[in-house]
Design a protein around this motif. Structure first.
Motif, PDB file in Angstrom:
ATOM      1  N   VAL A   1       1.009  -1.305   0.059  1.00  0.00           N
ATOM      2  CA  VAL A   1       0.028   0.093   0.019  1.00  0.00           C
ATOM      3  C   VAL A   1       0.974   1.334  -0.009  1.00  0.00           C
ATOM      4  N   VAL A   2       2.022   1.092   0.833  1.00  0.00           N
ATOM      5  CA  VAL A   2       2.887   2.312   0.844  1.00  0.00           C
ATOM      6  C   VAL A   2       3.409   2.691  -0.687  1.00  0.00           C
ATOM      7  N   ALA A   3       4.063   1.638  -1.032  1.00  0.00           N
ATOM      8  CA  ALA A   3       4.502   1.787  -2.620  1.00  0.00           C
ATOM      9  C   ALA A   3       3.519   2.319  -3.340  1.00  0.00           C
ATOM     10  N   ILE A   4       2.247   1.830  -3.331  1.00  0.00           N
ATOM     11  CA  ILE A   4       1.276   2.414  -4.025  1.00  0.00           C
ATOM     12  C   ILE A   4       1.020   4.200  -4.015  1.00  0.00           C
ATOM     13  N   MET A   5       0.932   4.263  -2.704  1.00  0.00           N
ATOM     14  CA  MET A   5       0.987   5.597  -2.474  1.00  0.00           C
ATOM     15  C   MET A   5       1.984   6.552  -2.877  1.00  0.00           C
ATOM     16  N   TYR A   6       3.229   6.037  -2.890  1.00  0.00           N
ATOM     17  CA  TYR A   6       4.383   6.745  -3.332  1.00  0.00           C
ATOM     18  C   TYR A   6       4.123   7.064  -4.797  1.00  0.00           C
TER      19      TYR A   6
END
Lengths: 218, 240
Positions: free
Chosen positions: A191-196
């Motif tokens: 999810v963090v990667a997607i947010m970035y």
């Protein structure tokens, strides 16, 4: 493989808080970086000894890891100024100084890309060197450096994850906390990667639009 | 009185001696055409006159005063320059190109500057292009705007550095016409060019520069029909 999204879903608001801080830090740092970069980029091209100061700054920042620069500000500076530096302030200072060095090189290249005839025309009309720079050279240079400045923004947005090392709760730090609490590292970091990704893609779109708008009269 | 005086002007780029001691003077209202082979130093000579190239040695006087780095900006506003490649400011409209220096350097108020710009555009036949950007204009139109931009500073001398060399043949005439008008109005002009017809028609004097030296100078008819120096003869035989 079983994904447990429900646990992660509930931590999205926490992660969003982190993402917001990441975006805020990066925006402030790039804004200050553009000011620093313009000053040092011009200094780098001057024929005065100021040039060496600019070279030293740019080479030092570009030749050392950002993480070390963050530690120098966060752990090192308090012993110099005899008081603790809050993580947020340390992060802004470190990221701004770092960004300034890269922007300086971008500004230098932008200025050098403007034909010599532009300066000559300005000087021949009686403009001072400073007026030629501010009215003729810089406006044209800034138009040309919008794309590399956009890249710098994106690079710094990603690199700002390093300030998690001084316990500033930006996106990565928040993720570490959430991941520890939920024991679902894969889902959280995904999810963090997607947010970035959403942030970087949005920025590059904005830059593309800006670039098109500025193309008037070229 | 001479408006410009040049004494023993030398210019060296690293090991390359481009100007090897040029002395001459230009009278008020005179139209001087500088000719010579490429690489002879004629453009460098012109660019030394407003210090776009800083002379290695020698002296240039404008209205009797020696040009130095300190009074340079004062002198430059009295000397307009037109470049081979126009060098219009691409991020500014035609009007802004023309009004920039008067507003910034001469502190002319905006209304006056704009009105004067329109008069100059009228003069070069481009009044309807005031709001265009340079890249929307043809080469000939850009060069005429460049002339208007230089004139907006109300200069006492105009320097032309091969003003028609970058133009398509069909556009050379429109630029030369503007220059001829200027000459007839009494503007002091120093023109580096290959346009011998222009030199004959409006030149008061032609200077032939070769290998960094002023080889010969004379009235156009005299110099073209009866060149004295072998180098002048050889050059003219190739181009006329």
């Amino acid at each position: 493989m079983d994904f447990q999204w429900s646990l992660v879903w509930s931590s999205v608001p926490t992660l969003l808080e982190g993402a917001l801080l990441t975006l805020q830090l990066t925006t402030i740092a790039v804004a200050i970086g553009i000011v620093l970069g313009t000053i040092f980029g011009i200094m780098r091209l001057s024929s005065t000894p100021l040039r060496y100061l600019a070279v030293a700054y740019i080479d030092f920042i570009r030749g050392t890891p950002l993480l070390v620069q963050i530690f120098i500000i966060y752990y090192g500076m308090p012993s110099l100024i005899k008081q603790p530096v809050p993580p947020y302030i340390a992060a802004v200072i470190a990221l701004s100084i770092n960004s300034g060095a890269y922007v300086a090189e971008i500004v230098r290249a932008g200025i050098q890309s403007i034909e010599k005839g532009q300066t000559e025309a300005a000087l021949s009309l009686g403009l001072s060197k400073t007026a030629a720079m501010t009215h003729i050279i810089l406006p044209q240079a800034f138009k040309r450096i919008v794309p590399p400045l956009g890249n710098e923004f994106i690079a710094l947005l990603k690199d700002s994850s390093l300030v998690s090392a001084i316990a500033l709760e930006e996106l990565v730090r928040k993720a570490q906390i959430v991941s520890g609490r939920t024991f679902r590292p894969f889902e959280v970091w995904f999810v963090v990667a997607i947010m970035y990704l959403i942030m970087t893609v949005t920025i590059s779109q904005i830059v593309r639009i800006l670039e098109k708008r500025l193309r008037v009269g070229e | 009185m001479a408006i410009l005086e040049v004494f023993d002007l030398h210019k060296q780029f690293k090991d390359l001696k481009v100007l090897k001691g040029i002395t001459t003077s230009i009278e008020q209202g005179e139209v001087v055409v500088i000719i010579g082979p490429s690489g002879s130093g004629k453009s460098t000579f012109l660019r030394c006159l407003n210090f776009l190239e800083v002379p290695t040695s020698g002296e240039i006087r404008f209205e009797g005063n020696r040009i130095t780095p300190d009074n340079l900006n004062m002198v430059r506003r009295e000397m307009g320059m037109v470049f081979q490649r126009f060098n219009l400011f691409p991020h500014k409209s035609v009007l802004d190109n023309i009004t920039l220096a008067p507003k910034l350097v001469r502190k002319v108020d905006s209304d006056t500057a704009v009105q004067q710009a329109y008069e100059l555009l009228q003069k070069v036949g481009l009044r309807d292009k005031a709001h265009a950007y340079p890249d929307q204009l043809s080469g000939g139109q850009q060069q005429r705007v460049a002339i208007a931009r230089a004139l907006a500073m109300r200069p006492k001398v105009m320097l032309f550095d091969e003003p028609t060399s970058a133009l398509d043949p069909e556009m050379i005439g429109e630029v030369l016409d503007v220059m001829k008008d200027l000459a007839r109005e009494g503007m002091t002009m120093i023109v580096v060019t290959h346009e011998m017809g222009f030199a004959r028609e409006v030149g008061d004097r032609v200077i032939f520069i070769d290998d960094g030296q002023l080889v010969e100078e004379n009235a156009p008819d005299e110099l073209f029909n009866n060149p004295q120096h072998p180098r002048t003869q050889s050059f003219l035989s190739k181009i006329l």
